[in-house]
Design an enzyme around this catalytic site. Structure first.
Site, PDB file in Angstrom:
ATOM      1  N   GLY A  20       0.875  -1.177   0.000  1.00  0.00           N
ATOM      2  CA  GLY A  20       0.000   0.000   0.000  1.00  0.00           C
ATOM      3  C   GLY A  20       0.901   1.213   0.000  1.00  0.00           C
ATOM      4  CB  THR A  21       3.476   2.024   0.900  1.00  0.00           C
ATOM      5  OG1 THR A  21       4.456   1.982   1.888  1.00  0.00           O
ATOM      6  CG2 THR A  21       4.006   2.689  -0.288  1.00  0.00           C
ATOM      7  CB  THR A  22       2.824   7.219   2.488  1.00  0.00           C
ATOM      8  OG1 THR A  22       1.403   7.102   2.364  1.00  0.00           O
ATOM      9  CG2 THR A  22       3.252   8.621   2.073  1.00  0.00           C
TER      10      THR A  22
END
EC number: 3.4.25.1
Length: 239
Positions: free
Chosen positions: A44-46
């Site tokens: 997913g992530t940032t």
């Protein structure tokens, strides 16, 4: 017309010669369907990369999800040392990103052994872009940050192999929220400590609104001497 030499290495995907093959052999292939990919662990992530007056700072969240619906892990380290003075983030499927990093590390070692010199960060970014384009790594979109004799560098690498350098960059599902924070707080020639606070602030903002990001922040500090990576469950520890 000259026919291709059948003794040369071929990709496992379409059996045609590929200009993106690594020096060690073939890029691994996969036969996963779209239904299979729904059950793959994804970051997913940032992820955020910032060039500073002292080096580079990289920040990521800690969440992995399964099919975008279930939080499968709350303590994923999404930034890894790729070189004595460079780090790379993991964005996309967990397995694909980990395979990407293993392959890239092997290629860097071979590059330096053959040439007898350290690879430049620009060359490392180009190699990473070739891997992203030529390999079955499930649409990864990593950030590369590193320091060499030419300066401090931050690159974003897109799934098609594009390599773009900037003073700061954001990738992942929470990028729109994090970019707003960086646009407001980024300044030229920040120290590493100042950049760590700005990067952590960007990750925190993304965690508040992006369901694919969460559970804390990993911060990597890259200098010409080493890469230091540390995780924080509580944002107050770094803000």
């Amino acid at each position: 017309m000259r026919q291709p030499d059948s003794s040369l290495p071929r990709t496992g995907q379409d059996h045609t010669l590929s200009p993106y093959e690594p020096e060690l052999g073939e890029v691994p292939s996969n036969d996963l369907s779209m239904a299979d990919l729904d059950n793959v662990n994804k970051t997913g992530t940032t992820t955020i990369g910032i060039s500073t007056a002292e080096g580079v700072v990289i920040a990521t969240d800690m969440r992995a999800s399964l099919g975008g619906r279930f939080v499968s892990n709350k303590n994923v380290q999404k930034v890894e040392q790729i070189h004595p003075s460079a780090a790379l983030t993991l964005v996309g499927s967990v397995g694909g990103a980990q395979s990407f990093i293993r392959s890239l590390r092997a290629e860097v070692d071979l590059y330096e052994a053959r040439r007898g010199e350290d690879i430049s960060i620009n060359a490392l970014a180009t190699l990473a872009g070739n891997f992203a384009r030529g390999g079955p790594f499930f649409a990864i979109n990593p950030i590369l940050g590193g320091v060499d004799d030419e300066g401090h560098h931050v690159y974003s690498i897109d799934p098609a192999g594009g390599v773009m350098k900037d003073d700061y960059t954001v990738t992942g599902s929470g990028l729109t929220v994090a970019y707003g924070t960086l646009e407001r707080e980024y300044e030229d020639d920040m120290t590493n400590e100042e950049a760590k606070r700005v990067a952590a602030s960007g990750i925190k903002a993304a965690v508040e609104r992006d369901t694919g990001s969460g559970n804390g922040v990993f911060l990597a500090t890259v200098t010409d001497e080493d890469v230091e990576i540390k995780g924080h469950k509580d944002f107050d520890e770094v803000l």
